[in-house]
Structures are given as structure tokens and as C-alpha cells.
Design a protein around this motif. Structure first.
Motif, PDB file in Angstrom:
ATOM      1  N   ALA A 171       0.909  -1.046  -0.134  1.00 42.98           N
ATOM      2  CA  ALA A 171       0.010   0.127   0.008  1.00 42.98           C
ATOM      3  C   ALA A 171       0.614   1.356   0.062  1.00 42.98           C
ATOM      4  O   ALA A 171       1.846   1.362   0.649  1.00 42.98           O
ATOM      5  CB  ALA A 171      -1.153  -0.094   1.326  1.00 42.98           C
ATOM      6  N   PHE A 172       0.498   2.453  -0.849  1.00 38.59           N
ATOM      7  CA  PHE A 172       1.289   3.535  -0.632  1.00 38.59           C
ATOM      8  C   PHE A 172       0.382   4.924  -0.930  1.00 38.59           C
ATOM      9  O   PHE A 172       0.954   5.962  -0.931  1.00 38.59           O
ATOM     10  CB  PHE A 172       2.242   3.620  -1.905  1.00 38.59           C
ATOM     11  CG  PHE A 172       1.863   2.946  -3.250  1.00 38.59           C
ATOM     12  CD1 PHE A 172       0.942   3.700  -3.963  1.00 38.59           C
ATOM     13  CD2 PHE A 172       2.544   2.190  -3.934  1.00 38.59           C
ATOM     14  CE1 PHE A 172       0.615   3.268  -5.107  1.00 38.59           C
ATOM     15  CE2 PHE A 172       2.270   1.501  -4.955  1.00 38.59           C
ATOM     16  CZ  PHE A 172       1.433   2.304  -5.982  1.00 38.59           C
ATOM     17  N   ASP A 173      -0.938   4.562  -0.731  1.00 32.18           N
ATOM     18  CA  ASP A 173      -1.780   5.971  -0.746  1.00 32.18           C
ATOM     19  C   ASP A 173      -3.152   5.512  -0.377  1.00 32.18           C
ATOM     20  O   ASP A 173      -3.851   4.390  -0.367  1.00 32.18           O
ATOM     21  CB  ASP A 173      -1.959   6.461  -2.171  1.00 32.18           C
ATOM     22  CG  ASP A 173      -2.033   7.929  -2.153  1.00 32.18           C
ATOM     23  OD1 ASP A 173      -2.387   8.644  -1.031  1.00 32.18           O
ATOM     24  OD2 ASP A 173      -1.874   8.891  -2.975  1.00 32.18           O
ATOM     25  N   LEU A 174      -3.760   6.743   0.290  1.00 32.06           N
ATOM     26  CA  LEU A 174      -5.218   6.303   0.954  1.00 32.06           C
ATOM     27  C   LEU A 174      -6.036   7.210   0.459  1.00 32.06           C
ATOM     28  O   LEU A 174      -5.849   8.569   0.554  1.00 32.06           O
ATOM     29  CB  LEU A 174      -4.902   6.537   2.447  1.00 32.06           C
ATOM     30  CG  LEU A 174      -6.213   6.237   3.213  1.00 32.06           C
ATOM     31  CD1 LEU A 174      -6.657   5.025   3.260  1.00 32.06           C
ATOM     32  CD2 LEU A 174      -6.190   6.747   4.734  1.00 32.06           C
ATOM     33  N   LEU A 175      -6.914   6.969  -0.423  1.00 29.77           N
ATOM     34  CA  LEU A 175      -8.004   7.581  -1.344  1.00 29.77           C
ATOM     35  C   LEU A 175      -9.172   7.857  -0.311  1.00 29.77           C
ATOM     36  O   LEU A 175      -9.930   9.040  -0.350  1.00 29.77           O
ATOM     37  CB  LEU A 175      -8.409   7.093  -2.420  1.00 29.77           C
ATOM     38  CG  LEU A 175      -7.443   7.289  -3.512  1.00 29.77           C
ATOM     39  CD1 LEU A 175      -6.046   6.753  -3.389  1.00 29.77           C
ATOM     40  CD2 LEU A 175      -8.315   6.666  -5.047  1.00 29.77           C
ATOM     41  N   ALA A 176      -9.454   7.236   0.497  1.00 31.47           N
ATOM     42  CA  ALA A 176     -10.947   7.078   1.403  1.00 31.47           C
ATOM     43  C   ALA A 176     -10.702   6.278   2.835  1.00 31.47           C
ATOM     44  O   ALA A 176      -9.801   5.267   2.689  1.00 31.47           O
ATOM     45  CB  ALA A 176     -12.226   6.997   0.684  1.00 31.47           C
ATOM     46  N   LEU A 177     -11.239   6.864   3.922  1.00 25.93           N
ATOM     47  CA  LEU A 177     -11.346   6.327   5.167  1.00 25.93           C
ATOM     48  C   LEU A 177     -12.609   6.433   5.650  1.00 25.93           C
ATOM     49  O   LEU A 177     -12.931   7.693   5.879  1.00 25.93           O
ATOM     50  CB  LEU A 177     -10.218   6.615   5.831  1.00 25.93           C
ATOM     51  CG  LEU A 177      -9.682   5.817   7.188  1.00 25.93           C
ATOM     52  CD1 LEU A 177      -9.802   4.528   7.046  1.00 25.93           C
ATOM     53  CD2 LEU A 177      -8.750   6.579   8.081  1.00 25.93           C
ATOM     54  N   GLY A 178     -13.355   5.693   6.002  1.00 26.40           N
ATOM     55  CA  GLY A 178     -14.662   5.466   6.446  1.00 26.40           C
ATOM     56  C   GLY A 178     -15.556   6.422   5.654  1.00 26.40           C
ATOM     57  O   GLY A 178     -15.661   6.051   4.447  1.00 26.40           O
ATOM     58  N   ASP A 179     -16.117   7.516   5.894  1.00 25.62           N
ATOM     59  CA  ASP A 179     -16.889   8.512   5.064  1.00 25.62           C
ATOM     60  C   ASP A 179     -16.183   9.634   4.690  1.00 25.62           C
ATOM     61  O   ASP A 179     -16.808  10.511   3.916  1.00 25.62           O
ATOM     62  CB  ASP A 179     -18.165   9.061   6.040  1.00 25.62           C
ATOM     63  CG  ASP A 179     -19.140   8.011   6.380  1.00 25.62           C
ATOM     64  OD1 ASP A 179     -19.276   6.882   5.534  1.00 25.62           O
ATOM     65  OD2 ASP A 179     -19.698   7.745   7.436  1.00 25.62           O
ATOM     66  N   GLU A 180     -14.742   9.634   4.857  1.00 25.35           N
ATOM     67  CA  GLU A 180     -13.997  10.681   4.146  1.00 25.35           C
ATOM     68  C   GLU A 180     -13.393  10.364   2.975  1.00 25.35           C
ATOM     69  O   GLU A 180     -12.845   9.278   2.708  1.00 25.35           O
ATOM     70  CB  GLU A 180     -13.001  10.859   5.126  1.00 25.35           C
ATOM     71  CG  GLU A 180     -13.224  11.508   6.775  1.00 25.35           C
ATOM     72  CD  GLU A 180     -11.949  11.658   7.535  1.00 25.35           C
ATOM     73  OE1 GLU A 180     -11.550  12.952   7.317  1.00 25.35           O
ATOM     74  OE2 GLU A 180     -11.633  10.928   8.180  1.00 25.35           O
ATOM     75  N   ASP A 181     -13.439  11.269   2.142  1.00 21.22           N
ATOM     76  CA  ASP A 181     -12.898  11.373   0.570  1.00 21.22           C
ATOM     77  C   ASP A 181     -11.583  12.154   0.889  1.00 21.22           C
ATOM     78  O   ASP A 181     -11.582  13.245   1.488  1.00 21.22           O
ATOM     79  CB  ASP A 181     -13.936  12.087  -0.355  1.00 21.22           C
ATOM     80  CG  ASP A 181     -12.987  12.197  -1.531  1.00 21.22           C
ATOM     81  OD1 ASP A 181     -11.815  12.090  -1.782  1.00 21.22           O
ATOM     82  OD2 ASP A 181     -13.652  12.704  -2.551  1.00 21.22           O
ATOM     83  N   LEU A 182     -10.569  11.560   0.909  1.00 27.45           N
ATOM     84  CA  LEU A 182      -9.183  12.111   1.105  1.00 27.45           C
ATOM     85  C   LEU A 182      -8.491  12.605  -0.168  1.00 27.45           C
ATOM     86  O   LEU A 182      -7.269  13.213  -0.211  1.00 27.45           O
ATOM     87  CB  LEU A 182      -8.322  11.158   1.943  1.00 27.45           C
ATOM     88  CG  LEU A 182      -8.873  10.563   3.324  1.00 27.45           C
ATOM     89  CD1 LEU A 182      -7.886   9.660   4.166  1.00 27.45           C
ATOM     90  CD2 LEU A 182      -9.219  11.802   4.151  1.00 27.45           C
TER      91      LEU A 182
END
Length: 358
Positions: A119-130
């Protein structure tokens, strides 16, 4: 599935650079595998690919690992990789074999050659658009989310130290990695945009020109040049192709090479005649990646030497399409052997995948 970022999503891309850039950057190893964006909403998981088509059926072990290691609801960008039988470097050819139409074969390979997800990036977590957050924030959130993840799920190495990135560029190649990725710390996630940078290894080697394939635009244009190197047994081995010519250059090459056209009868790859019109001279599983294209080639007398640029080898072949550099009329084709190739220093792949254990 109901996430703030929904599939399909085209992954953010990288622009090539010749040197590792300075500035406010995060540097990472460039993994050599299948780029994948994983969407998880509870037990509902989708593995997206570079072409935005799901790859769930090919990697059941990744699906199970995602359910055990990723947050309950998230969208994570990364790379599916496979460690070779030796255990000390990545094996892209073995990874390619995982794309198989038979479910029974997929199941067997998942057990025999299990893949990993880096893994190297996080686009969304829970209800959050990152995707609208700077990369520095996304990386910090990703590291926290995967703090307790276990193999085959891994968090990629990352550093803001330019000197460390330079060291990685040279050391990690011995573990089968591609180079270094540089990401602006303030950069937003931009699907299908070249908003980060890649620095790859580039070398040159003199190869024997053994044939060509025509371009899809017409039979009087070169599509790619087929390259060979002589092995220890004195046989001309097929090592890959050179491509990426302008349309004008494709026509010029076609005319230039006609005097060298021959038959398979006197050609080093004479055995390819029986597969003419159906297969490449590479005697492997590669045909299922061809999309039904005609991979036959026109044989040439192996009298001309061409210098090409390449990044690295995968086994006995070039990992990627090489780039034409120049003709070498001063070279004897028989002198074009594997001994020319630079061998990277071996590096422990486990130290790259699991930096906390080193």
C-alpha cells in the motif's frame, strides 16, 4: 458497496525524470507489479486495476488478507507483487501467470505462489474522501491505518531524505524493484494525471536485430524490432523488443530493413515457423496477454547490431520495451552476448517489504 470514492478509479500516474528531484517530496521504492486500487466496504471488496477492470478472481488470497488487515471501510492505492521462488527478489513473470482463465488454475497458483499487496496511498477512510487532502496527510493516515497490518499486506517504505532516496535507487534494484517514485508532499490525488514522478534505471546494450513486427496502421511500417543476445551455448536467445518510433521513422525502418528479410529456414529462430501467425518467438505464457493479436514476425538475417536503452532484466529478457538508441555497424553480431549486461548487487527483499524488521 457505498464508499465516498467509488470504483472504478483510474490511478494517479507518474512523469518520468532522469534524476531524483529535490524539494518537498516523499520518496518511495518503485514496485514492479500490478497497480491496484482496493475498495473495501465490510465484506465487500473490489481490486481495481490500471485499466479499471476488477481483478478479484485472480487474487483470492489478497481478498482474504484485505478483510483481515485493512480498515472496515477504505480505498487504498498500491501494487500487487509476487516474490520469486528464491525469496530474495520480485518475479513479474510469475505474477503474470496469475492472470489465468481457469478458476482451478487460479486457486492452485494462489496457494503455490501467493501474492502480496504493498500500500502507498489512501483515497478514502470511513466516510471521508481524502483525494483532496495533501499527500503528507494521506500518508500519515495510511501509516496509522496499517500500523498493525500483517503480511501479505505491507506499507511501502517512504522517506523525505533525498540522500536516502538515492541510496534506495541503487540498493533496491537488487531486490527486483524498478527505481524510485517522488511525490510532492502537498500534492492532491489526481486520477489518470501524471502528478508524481518516477526515476527508473536506464542502461544500454548492443543486441542482434533478428526480426520485426509490422505496425497495426499498415504492413509497410515497423511496429517493433525483435532483439537477440547470444547465450553461453552460442544460441541467439530472444530477449525482447524495441519500439516507440514516430510514424515517419516506422516507414523509414521498413524500407531500410527489406534487404535483410529472409526465411525461417536459415534463421536462428527457425523453430518459430510452426507458430508463424499465432505466437511470438518467446516460448512462454505471454500469448494470453496479447488480446488475440497476431504476434507473428518477419525474420531478418542476424547481421545488424542495434544499441538499445533498457531499465532492467526479468530473467533472460528485458522487463519492458527497450528504446532504440543507434545502429552499431562496428560491432560483430556474435559479440552481442549476455556478458554485456550489468548485474545489480543483490539486496534482501524482506528488508524492503518489512523495513521495521531490519
Amino acid at each position: 458497496m457505498k464508499l465516498p470514492v467509488m470504483p472504478p478509479v483510474a490511478p494517479m500516474l507518474a512523469k518520468p525524470l532522469s534524476e531524483i528531484p529535490d524539494g518537498d517530496m516523499s520518496f518511495e521504492p518503485k514496485w514492479d507489479g500490478f497497480r491496484s486500487i482496493i475498495f473495501r466496504d465490510g465484506d465487500d471488496v473490489e481490486i481495481g486495476s490500471r485499466n479499471e477492470k476488477p481483478m478479484n478472481r485472480y487474487f483470492p488470497e489478497i481478498i482474504e488478507a484485505v478483510k483481515k488487515n485493512l480498515p472496515e471501510r477504505c480505498v487504498v492505492d498500491g501494487e500487487i507483487v509476487l516474490v520469486g521462488a528464491s525469496g530474495d527478489r520480485l518475479d513479474f513473470e510469475a505474477l503474470q501467470q496469475r492472470i489465468h482463465p481457469a478458476a482451478s488454475r487460479v486457486k492452485l497458483l494462489a496457494e503455490q505462489t501467493p501474492a502480496k499487496f504493498v500500500a502507498f496511498d489512501l483515497l478514502a477512510l470511513g466516510d471521508e474522501d481524502l483525494t483532496g487532502e495533501p499527500f503528507a496527510e494521506r500518508r500519515a493516515r495510511l501509516a496509522k491505518a496499517l500500523a498493525h497490518a500483517q503480511p501479505p499486506i505491507h506499507l511501502t517504505n517512504a522517506t523525505a531524505d533525498h540522500g536516502v532516496a538515492v541510496r534506495w535507487f541503487h540498493e533496491f534494484e537488487g531486490a527486483g524493484l524498478d527505481g524510485v517514485i517522488a511525490k510532492p508532499l502537498d500534492g492532491l490525488y489526481q486520477p489518470n494525471k501524471r502528478a508524481m514522478f518516477k526515476i527508473k534505471h536506464e542502461r544500454t546494450v548492443d543486441c542482434v536485430l533478428a526480426g520485426y513486427r509490422v505496425h497495426k496502421s499498415g504492413p509497410d511500417r515497423i511496429g517493433s524490432l525483435l532483439l537477440g543476445l547470444y547465450n553461453d551455448d552460442g544460441e541467439l536467445a530472444n530477449v525482447g523488443v524495441a519500439g516507440s518510433f514516430s510514424m515517419q521513422r516506422r516507414q523509414e525502418l521498413f524500407e531500410e530493413l527489406q534487404p535483410l528479410v529472409t526465411t525461417f529456414d536459415d534463421h536462428p529462430w527457425a523453430w518459430a515457423k510452426q507458430e508463424e501467425g499465432t505466437r511470438t518467438p518467446r516460448n512462454s505464457e505471454g500469448s494470453r496477454w496479447s488480446g488475440g493479436k497476431d504476434l507473428s514476425f518477419t525474420p531478418l538475417r542476424p547481421e545488424r547490431v542495434v544499441e538499445v536503452k533498457y531499465d532492467h532484466m526479468e530473467g533472460e529478457r528485458f522487463r519492458h520495451t527497450t528504446q532504440f538508441a543507434r545502429w552499431r555497424p562496428d560491432r560483430d553480431p556474435r559479440s552481442c552476448t549476455y556478458e554485456q549486461l550489468e548485474e545489480p548487487v543483490k539486496f534482501n527483499l524482506d528488508e524492503v517489504l518489512n523495513p521495521g524488521n531490519g
